[in-house]
Design a protein around this motif. Structure first.
Motif, PDB file in Angstrom:
ATOM      1  N   ARG A 157       0.832  -1.215   0.000  1.00 46.46           N
ATOM      2  CA  ARG A 157       0.000   0.000   0.000  1.00 46.46           C
ATOM      3  C   ARG A 157       0.863   1.260   0.000  1.00 46.46           C
ATOM      4  NH1 ARG A 157      -3.387  -3.189   3.934  1.00 46.46           N
ATOM      5  NH2 ARG A 157      -5.298  -3.752   2.804  1.00 46.46           N
ATOM      6  N   THR A 158       1.906   1.271   0.811  1.00 44.47           N
ATOM      7  CA  THR A 158       2.782   2.448   0.858  1.00 44.47           C
ATOM      8  C   THR A 158       3.489   2.642  -0.474  1.00 44.47           C
ATOM      9  OG1 THR A 158       3.128   2.154   3.237  1.00 44.47           O
ATOM     10  CG2 THR A 158       4.718   3.518   2.059  1.00 44.47           C
ATOM     11  N   ALA A 159       3.952   1.547  -1.077  1.00 46.69           N
ATOM     12  CA  ALA A 159       4.652   1.636  -2.359  1.00 46.69           C
ATOM     13  C   ALA A 159       3.745   2.218  -3.436  1.00 46.69           C
ATOM     14  CB  ALA A 159       5.154   0.259  -2.782  1.00 46.69           C
ATOM     15  N   VAL A 160       2.511   1.741  -3.501  1.00 46.54           N
ATOM     16  CA  VAL A 160       1.592   2.249  -4.530  1.00 46.54           C
ATOM     17  C   VAL A 160       1.258   3.714  -4.271  1.00 46.54           C
ATOM     18  CG1 VAL A 160      -0.678   1.988  -5.593  1.00 46.54           C
ATOM     19  CG2 VAL A 160       0.662  -0.035  -5.018  1.00 46.54           C
ATOM     20  N   ASP A 161       1.118   4.105  -3.012  1.00 43.89           N
ATOM     21  CA  ASP A 161       0.892   5.521  -2.700  1.00 43.89           C
ATOM     22  C   ASP A 161       2.055   6.377  -3.213  1.00 43.89           C
ATOM     23  OD1 ASP A 161      -1.524   5.025  -1.481  1.00 43.89           O
ATOM     24  OD2 ASP A 161      -0.729   5.075   0.572  1.00 43.89           O
ATOM     25  N   ARG A 162       3.260   5.876  -3.039  1.00 44.33           N
ATOM     26  CA  ARG A 162       4.433   6.627  -3.516  1.00 44.33           C
ATOM     27  C   ARG A 162       4.473   6.686  -5.034  1.00 44.33           C
ATOM     28  NH1 ARG A 162       9.526   4.481   0.180  1.00 44.33           N
ATOM     29  NH2 ARG A 162       8.670   4.986   2.247  1.00 44.33           N
ATOM     30  N   ILE A 163       4.130   5.576  -5.688  1.00 41.75           N
ATOM     31  CA  ILE A 163       4.106   5.566  -7.157  1.00 41.75           C
ATOM     32  C   ILE A 163       3.068   6.568  -7.660  1.00 41.75           C
ATOM     33  CG2 ILE A 163       3.560   4.164  -9.191  1.00 41.75           C
ATOM     34  CD1 ILE A 163       4.674   1.729  -7.604  1.00 41.75           C
ATOM     35  N   ARG A 164       1.893   6.568  -7.051  1.00 39.93           N
ATOM     36  CA  ARG A 164       0.841   7.509  -7.450  1.00 39.93           C
ATOM     37  C   ARG A 164       1.310   8.946  -7.267  1.00 39.93           C
ATOM     38  NH1 ARG A 164      -2.500   6.098  -4.055  1.00 39.93           N
ATOM     39  NH2 ARG A 164      -3.692   4.593  -5.292  1.00 39.93           N
ATOM     40  N   ALA A 165       1.922   9.217  -6.128  1.00 45.11           N
ATOM     41  CA  ALA A 165       2.386  10.579  -5.850  1.00 45.11           C
ATOM     42  C   ALA A 165       3.455  11.010  -6.837  1.00 45.11           C
ATOM     43  CB  ALA A 165       2.902  10.667  -4.419  1.00 45.11           C
ATOM     44  N   PHE A 166       4.354  10.081  -7.185  1.00 43.07           N
ATOM     45  CA  PHE A 166       5.392  10.422  -8.160  1.00 43.07           C
ATOM     46  C   PHE A 166       4.778  10.745  -9.512  1.00 43.07           C
ATOM     47  CE2 PHE A 166       8.064   9.109 -11.704  1.00 43.07           C
ATOM     48  CZ  PHE A 166       9.186   9.898 -11.486  1.00 43.07           C
ATOM     49  N   LEU A 167       3.842   9.908  -9.960  1.00 41.52           N
ATOM     50  CA  LEU A 167       3.282  10.092 -11.297  1.00 41.52           C
ATOM     51  C   LEU A 167       2.388  11.326 -11.419  1.00 41.52           C
ATOM     52  CD1 LEU A 167       2.490   6.375 -12.237  1.00 41.52           C
ATOM     53  CD2 LEU A 167       4.285   7.842 -13.185  1.00 41.52           C
ATOM     54  N   ASN A 168       1.744  11.701 -10.312  1.00 39.43           N
ATOM     55  CA  ASN A 168       0.893  12.896 -10.403  1.00 39.43           C
ATOM     56  C   ASN A 168       1.613  14.178  -9.954  1.00 39.43           C
ATOM     57  OD1 ASN A 168       0.695  13.089  -7.572  1.00 39.43           O
ATOM     58  ND2 ASN A 168      -1.264  11.975  -7.510  1.00 39.43           N
ATOM     59  N   GLY A 169       2.918  14.025  -9.659  1.00 37.30           N
ATOM     60  CA  GLY A 169       3.741  15.189  -9.356  1.00 37.30           C
ATOM     61  C   GLY A 169       3.596  15.757  -7.968  1.00 37.30           C
ATOM     62  N   SER A 170       3.028  14.936  -7.054  1.00 40.49           N
ATOM     63  CA  SER A 170       2.807  15.446  -5.691  1.00 40.49           C
ATOM     64  C   SER A 170       3.749  14.832  -4.672  1.00 40.49           C
ATOM     65  CB  SER A 170       1.364  15.197  -5.261  1.00 40.49           C
ATOM     66  OG  SER A 170       1.086  13.798  -5.235  1.00 40.49           O
ATOM     67  N   LEU A 171       4.788  14.149  -5.151  1.00 39.30           N
ATOM     68  CA  LEU A 171       5.720  13.488  -4.217  1.00 39.30           C
ATOM     69  C   LEU A 171       6.512  14.530  -3.431  1.00 39.30           C
ATOM     70  CD1 LEU A 171       6.748  10.650  -3.418  1.00 39.30           C
ATOM     71  CD2 LEU A 171       8.580  10.963  -5.069  1.00 39.30           C
TER      72      LEU A 171
END
Length: 391
Positions: free
Chosen positions: A377-391
């Protein structure tokens, strides 16, 4: 200057280990890294298996064993395969190996050489292509498509056979895609291969216990007409969380077994003695740990696929087996290798580029769900944040 043989100088690698090394280096720098790259169960080897290995050492099992493996283990393999596949296996055809990769190289050495062609799946386990190229044969990929669940099409595969074809490598359930080839396609392939008695088949069934959604693994051992052409590859690493024990096995046609045994003697003498006794305990002992691990992976599979499909630009087919997801990232604007590298260095998530598994893997990433639900779950949250530019 030293002159390296070109076939060795150009040998491929398994990128998962390179990514693992980079992830560990980042951890050493204080970074928090979640590794969904390595294909290794996060469960411990079951206690009764460890106890059997320890007991073997305590009782002096320190010396060489027969090159093909101890008789007790070869017989246990034959019994296990008969229980699970319904196919009779002669223990004299079973070769115990130090890990399953050995079988890939042995098969490639037997059937490779200049002028030979060997068919292998792409995207597929990268060592197939390496072993073929090292043998001197020409690696000929057959393409696996997301639209078919990454299973092969029997007619298309049979159509790729030429007079130079010596060996076909199959893998179901598959790494890296999680694809499971339907029984009807295996039926058609087996029937078609009756017209090609000079073509051997290497069936990599290392993930045979990891199937989901009511699927049933169809072993090529169940096709009696193929037995004179069939080499079966399997082992303990995945099913019993024994990756570091380095223990695998193969089943060979009677005519090929002496050659395989001779290759073993030339290559490694014999498998590890204590690990073999642990292998007996794994096959003959309680199987609840396997069932629990498969159930846990099934839950993780569903969580990972659902979460990936909720990310804009990512599309993930539900894998039918193994413990890998192979999502398409074609709509993200990144190529596979760039996204692999940036997710690791910027998001702290280790994944494997689809191109690590062949050219047809471009546009995909491999993620292993042999990790905890929290990590997934944490990994996918990070992937999502990276791809949408909110990391």
């Amino acid at each position: 200057m030293l002159q390296i043989a070109p076939r060795v100088a150009g040998i491929g690698t398994e990128t998962a280990f390179a990514v693992l090394a980079r992830a560990e280096a980042l951890r050493a720098q204080g970074r928090e890294i979640i590794n969904l790259g390595i294909g290794q169960p996060d469960f411990p080897t079951p206690d009764h298996i460890v106890a059997a290995g320890r007991e073997a050492l305590a009782h002096g099992r320190h010396g060489y064993t027969p090159a093909a493996g101890i008789p007790e283990l070869r017989e246990a393999v034959a019994r296990d395969l008969a229980r699970r596949t319904g196919a009779a296996v002669d223990s004299a055809a079973v070769l115990i190996t130090p890990g399953a990769k050995v079988t890939m190289f042995f098969a490639a050495q037997m059937f490779g050489g200049p002028g030979a062609e060997i068919l292998y799946p792409n995207p597929g386990f990268p060592i197939y292509e390496s072993a073929i190229a090292l043998s001197g044969a020409r690696p000929v990929p057959y393409r696996l498509e997301a639209s078919t669940g990454f299973s092969f099409d029997a007619e298309a595969l049979l159509a790729q056979i030429t007079p130079a074809t010596r060996l076909i490598i199959l893998n179901s359930p598959a790494n890296p895609t999680g694809g499971v080839t339907p029984a009807e396609q295996i039926d058609r392939l087996a029937a078609g291969l009756e017209s090609h008695p000079a073509v051997a088949v290497l069936s990599d069934e290392i993930y045979d216990r990891f199937v989901y959604d009511g699927r049933e693994h169809r072993s090529l051992l169940q096709y009696e007409g193929l037995r004179s052409q069939l080499i079966l590859l399997n082992g303990w690493s995945k099913t019993y969380a024994m990756t570091g024990w380095r223990l695998g096995y193969s089943v060979w046609p009677a005519a090929l077994f002496p050659l395989a045994e001779r290759l073993a003697i030339n290559c490694y003498s014999c498998p590890n003695a204590a690990a073999q006794y642990a292998g007996v305990a794994a096959l003959e002992g309680p199987q609840e740990s396997v069932e629990e691990m498969v159930a846990a992976f099934d839950e993780r599979r569903q969580v990972l696929v659902t979460a990936l499909n909720a990310i804009d630009g990512v599309a993930c087919a539900t894998p039918g087996g193994a413990f890998y997801a192979f999502p398409s990232i074609k709509e993200t604007g990144f190529d596979s290798r760039t996204l692999q590298d940036r997710l690791l260095t910027e998001a702290g998530v280790a994944t494997i580029s689809g191109t690590s598994f062949g050219a047809y893997g471009e546009g995909f990433l491999r993620l292993s769900y042999a990790s905890s639900l929290d990590d997934i779950r944490t990994a996918v949250d990070r992937i999502r944040a990276f791809l949408n530019g909110s990391l």
